[in-house]
Design an enzyme around this catalytic site. Sequence first.
Site, PDB file in Angstrom:
ATOM      1  N   LEU A  12       0.814  -1.112  -0.120  1.00 35.70           N
ATOM      2  CA  LEU A  12       0.027   0.014   0.250  1.00 35.70           C
ATOM      3  C   LEU A  12       0.894   1.515  -0.036  1.00 35.70           C
ATOM      4  O   LEU A  12       0.704   2.235  -0.727  1.00 35.70           O
ATOM      5  CB  LEU A  12      -1.010   0.017   1.243  1.00 35.70           C
ATOM      6  CG  LEU A  12      -1.656   1.238   1.392  1.00 35.70           C
ATOM      7  CD1 LEU A  12      -2.686   1.388   0.243  1.00 35.70           C
ATOM      8  CD2 LEU A  12      -2.469   1.203   2.961  1.00 35.70           C
ATOM      9  N   THR A 117      -8.003  -3.114   9.788  1.00 35.33           N
ATOM     10  CA  THR A 117      -8.367  -4.651   8.989  1.00 35.33           C
ATOM     11  C   THR A 117      -9.984  -5.009   9.525  1.00 35.33           C
ATOM     12  O   THR A 117     -10.356  -4.581  10.394  1.00 35.33           O
ATOM     13  CB  THR A 117      -7.288  -5.465   9.491  1.00 35.33           C
ATOM     14  OG1 THR A 117      -7.646  -6.709   8.777  1.00 35.33           O
ATOM     15  CG2 THR A 117      -7.174  -5.578  10.643  1.00 35.33           C
ATOM     16  N   TYR A 141      -3.061 -11.057  15.289  1.00 31.29           N
ATOM     17  CA  TYR A 141      -2.994  -9.952  14.354  1.00 31.29           C
ATOM     18  C   TYR A 141      -4.378  -9.025  14.663  1.00 31.29           C
ATOM     19  O   TYR A 141      -4.144  -7.896  14.681  1.00 31.29           O
ATOM     20  CB  TYR A 141      -2.866 -10.319  12.880  1.00 31.29           C
ATOM     21  CG  TYR A 141      -3.019  -9.298  11.669  1.00 31.29           C
ATOM     22  CD1 TYR A 141      -2.150  -8.531  11.567  1.00 31.29           C
ATOM     23  CD2 TYR A 141      -4.316  -9.398  11.142  1.00 31.29           C
ATOM     24  CE1 TYR A 141      -2.116  -7.392  10.594  1.00 31.29           C
ATOM     25  CE2 TYR A 141      -4.364  -8.290  10.128  1.00 31.29           C
ATOM     26  CZ  TYR A 141      -3.359  -7.225   9.751  1.00 31.29           C
ATOM     27  OH  TYR A 141      -3.706  -6.551   9.006  1.00 31.29           O
ATOM     28  N   LYS A 145      -4.339  -5.239  15.806  1.00 32.57           N
ATOM     29  CA  LYS A 145      -4.678  -4.271  15.040  1.00 32.57           C
ATOM     30  C   LYS A 145      -5.836  -3.207  15.921  1.00 32.57           C
ATOM     31  O   LYS A 145      -5.985  -2.200  15.657  1.00 32.57           O
ATOM     32  CB  LYS A 145      -4.973  -4.533  13.785  1.00 32.57           C
ATOM     33  CG  LYS A 145      -3.941  -5.135  12.885  1.00 32.57           C
ATOM     34  CD  LYS A 145      -3.051  -4.048  12.187  1.00 32.57           C
ATOM     35  CE  LYS A 145      -3.751  -3.063  11.390  1.00 32.57           C
ATOM     36  NZ  LYS A 145      -3.041  -1.887  10.871  1.00 32.57           N
ATOM     37  N   TRP A 163      -8.492  -7.929   2.427  1.00 31.03           N
ATOM     38  CA  TRP A 163      -7.819  -8.695   1.293  1.00 31.03           C
ATOM     39  C   TRP A 163      -7.005  -7.673   0.254  1.00 31.03           C
ATOM     40  O   TRP A 163      -7.351  -7.725  -0.968  1.00 31.03           O
ATOM     41  CB  TRP A 163      -9.118  -9.273   0.534  1.00 31.03           C
ATOM     42  CG  TRP A 163      -9.712 -10.272   1.197  1.00 31.03           C
ATOM     43  CD1 TRP A 163     -10.056 -10.457   2.735  1.00 31.03           C
ATOM     44  CD2 TRP A 163     -10.767 -10.859   0.850  1.00 31.03           C
ATOM     45  NE1 TRP A 163     -10.684 -11.277   3.146  1.00 31.03           N
ATOM     46  CE2 TRP A 163     -11.101 -11.988   2.120  1.00 31.03           C
ATOM     47  CE3 TRP A 163     -11.323 -11.773  -0.406  1.00 31.03           C
ATOM     48  CZ2 TRP A 163     -12.053 -13.005   1.871  1.00 31.03           C
ATOM     49  CZ3 TRP A 163     -12.074 -12.878  -0.375  1.00 31.03           C
ATOM     50  CH2 TRP A 163     -12.609 -13.571   0.780  1.00 31.03           C
TER      51      TRP A 163
HETATM   52  N1  LIG Z   1      -2.652  -6.848   3.225  1.00 32.50           N
HETATM   53  C1  LIG Z   1      -3.861  -6.974   3.468  1.00 32.50           C
HETATM   54  O1  LIG Z   1      -4.590  -7.899   3.163  1.00 32.50           O
HETATM   55  C2  LIG Z   1      -4.499  -6.095   4.458  1.00 32.50           C
HETATM   56  C3  LIG Z   1      -5.699  -6.268   4.974  1.00 32.50           C
HETATM   57  C4  LIG Z   1      -6.474  -5.414   5.790  1.00 32.50           C
HETATM   58  C5  LIG Z   1      -5.673  -4.213   6.282  1.00 32.50           C
HETATM   59  N2  LIG Z   1      -4.368  -4.364   5.873  1.00 32.50           N
HETATM   60  C6  LIG Z   1      -3.527  -2.999   6.798  1.00 32.50           C
HETATM   61  O2  LIG Z   1      -3.175  -2.341   5.622  1.00 32.50           O
HETATM   62  C7  LIG Z   1      -2.050  -1.673   5.863  1.00 32.50           C
HETATM   63  C8  LIG Z   1      -0.971  -1.769   4.779  1.00 32.50           C
HETATM   64  O3  LIG Z   1      -0.767  -3.277   4.703  1.00 32.50           O
HETATM   65  P1  LIG Z   1       0.073  -3.908   3.397  1.00 32.50           P
HETATM   66  O4  LIG Z   1      -0.432  -4.919   2.977  1.00 32.50           O
HETATM   67  O5  LIG Z   1       0.791  -2.713   2.584  1.00 32.50           O
HETATM   68  O6  LIG Z   1       1.378  -4.263   4.342  1.00 32.50           O
HETATM   69  P2  LIG Z   1       2.844  -4.481   4.303  1.00 32.50           P
HETATM   70  O7  LIG Z   1       3.248  -4.592   2.781  1.00 32.50           O
HETATM   71  O8  LIG Z   1       3.506  -5.555   4.963  1.00 32.50           O
HETATM   72  O9  LIG Z   1       3.490  -3.106   4.479  1.00 32.50           O
HETATM   73  C9  LIG Z   1       3.912  -2.794   5.856  1.00 32.50           C
HETATM   74  C10 LIG Z   1       5.188  -1.990   6.048  1.00 32.50           C
HETATM   75  O10 LIG Z   1       5.291  -1.582   7.455  1.00 32.50           O
HETATM   76  C11 LIG Z   1       6.774  -1.895   7.646  1.00 32.50           C
HETATM   77  N3  LIG Z   1       7.014  -1.872   9.184  1.00 32.50           N
HETATM   78  C12 LIG Z   1       6.687  -3.244   9.851  1.00 32.50           C
HETATM   79  N4  LIG Z   1       7.157  -2.972  11.077  1.00 32.50           N
HETATM   80  C13 LIG Z   1       7.676  -1.658  11.213  1.00 32.50           C
HETATM   81  C14 LIG Z   1       8.017  -1.000  12.326  1.00 32.50           C
HETATM   82  N5  LIG Z   1       8.361  -1.485  13.512  1.00 32.50           N
HETATM   83  N6  LIG Z   1       8.399   0.456  11.993  1.00 32.50           N
HETATM   84  C15 LIG Z   1       8.358   0.922  10.606  1.00 32.50           C
HETATM   85  N7  LIG Z   1       7.795   0.142   9.681  1.00 32.50           N
HETATM   86  C16 LIG Z   1       7.250  -1.319   9.956  1.00 32.50           C
HETATM   87  C17 LIG Z   1       7.021  -3.116   6.952  1.00 32.50           C
HETATM   88  O11 LIG Z   1       8.316  -3.410   6.824  1.00 32.50           O
HETATM   89  P3  LIG Z   1       8.865  -5.051   6.763  1.00 32.50           P
HETATM   90  O12 LIG Z   1       8.265  -5.374   5.664  1.00 32.50           O
HETATM   91  O13 LIG Z   1      10.272  -4.581   6.408  1.00 32.50           O
HETATM   92  O14 LIG Z   1       8.415  -5.623   8.080  1.00 32.50           O
HETATM   93  C18 LIG Z   1       6.377  -2.780   5.633  1.00 32.50           C
HETATM   94  O15 LIG Z   1       7.089  -2.152   4.759  1.00 32.50           O
HETATM   95  C19 LIG Z   1      -1.457  -2.112   7.298  1.00 32.50           C
HETATM   96  O16 LIG Z   1      -1.797  -1.318   8.258  1.00 32.50           O
HETATM   97  C20 LIG Z   1      -2.426  -3.666   7.320  1.00 32.50           C
HETATM   98  O17 LIG Z   1      -2.463  -3.917   8.581  1.00 32.50           O
HETATM   99  C21 LIG Z   1      -3.725  -5.124   5.188  1.00 32.50           C
END
Ligand SMILES: NC(=O)c1ccc[n+]([C@@H]2O[C@H](COP(=O)([O-])OP(=O)(O)OC[C@H]3O[C@@H](n4cnc5c(N)ncnc54)[C@H](OP(=O)(O)O)[C@@H]3O)[C@@H](O)[C@H]2O)c1
Length: 303
Positions: A12, A117, A141, A145, A163
């Site tokens: 994202l 989420t 998780y 959250k 998703w």
């Molecule tokens: N993916 C889904 O299906 C989904 C669904 C519902 C909600 N969400 C929410 O949407 C948002 C974005 O999701 P996404 O899929 O883009 O997630 P993502 O690709 O995992 O990106 C999250 C980023 O946060 C970084 N991060 C983790 N721990 C950290 C810390 N302590 N300090 C600073 N940065 C940190 C991660 O770094 P590393 O990769 O190096 O750990 C990663 O670059 C999140 O809040 C997630 O909970 C996602």
Amino acid sequence: MRVLVTGAEGQLGHDLLDAFSGRVPAAGSVEYAGRFLTTGHEVKGCDLADFSLTDSAATMEFISDFRPEIIVHGAAYTAVDKAESEPEVAMAVNRDGTANVIAAARVVGAKVLAVSTDYVFDGTATTPYLPSDATNPLSVYGVTKLAGEQSCGDESTIVRTSWVAGFHGNNIVKTILRLAMAGTPMTFVDDQFGCPTLSADLAVALVGLAERTPGGIVHATNFGPTTWFALARRVVASAGLDPQLVTPVATADRLPAPPASRPMYSVLDGAALQAVGVGPLPRWEEALDRLVHLLVAESTDVS
Ligand SMILES: NC(=O)c1ccc[n+]([C@@H]2O[C@H](COP(=O)([O-])OP(=O)(O)OC[C@H]3O[C@@H](n4cnc5c(N)ncnc54)[C@H](OP(=O)(O)O)[C@@H]3O)[C@@H](O)[C@H]2O)c1
């Protein structure tokens, strides 16, 4: 606006940087993006390589230096199954990291959009979840959250999504494509219901929300519910491959069961998003087709 994006290296986060700077998101449709992307904003990203959000002093210093007006807090511990075996790590990032962002935002007077989420719900509903519906997460998780949501104050807007898949990073759509291109059969559950969300479309919606900062909780997903089985078939068909490679399985028959329980029904109601003039987002099938076509065109990037 001066905008800070946390989690800028995530799937994202990449699309948020593009959307806020006024570039059409990589996997976004010009038509949809054009509804919100009038001018670019000054945007900066940060991620774990810069500092950890679990470090309150580093978080305060970074945010005080940049002095954003808006913080889109997308960073999170997102490894849903792994979180079951390291709940303290997930809690430190998702609850304490969020609290650190909120504390620093208060100091500089920034408004926060905190991304959350559908996994805050237990999935026992039979109609789409409203933002005001009772939460009851089934997984570590989801618990962490929800704790992050509870760290947010009145200056925040909580944006729940579900998703998520995008052009950057690893996600299930890329895995399905890779397997289908290799002719590998796969099974997906056909009894878990939710709304797929293209991260580029969500990023555009977040620009709209940043310009409005409605406060409270809104749900932002692509339009329409489906199952993982139907999503997988759509990905394969959209790539011009054989959808029969994907067969259905019931959650109860999936062995071994994944460590984390998922809600059986986590369809999010998008009326609150529409009420503030952002949405509805495009239908999930259309959004997924855009992503698949982009990934197929750049198939060397599919990993
Ligand atoms: N993916 C889904 O299906 C989904 C669904 C519902 C909600 N969400 C929410 O949407 C948002 C974005 O999701 P996404 O899929 O883009 O997630 P993502 O690709 O995992 O990106 C999250 C980023 O946060 C970084 N991060 C983790 N721990 C950290 C810390 N302590 N300090 C600073 N940065 C940190 C991660 O770094 P590393 O990769 O190096 O750990 C990663 O670059 C999140 O809040 C997630 O909970 C996602």
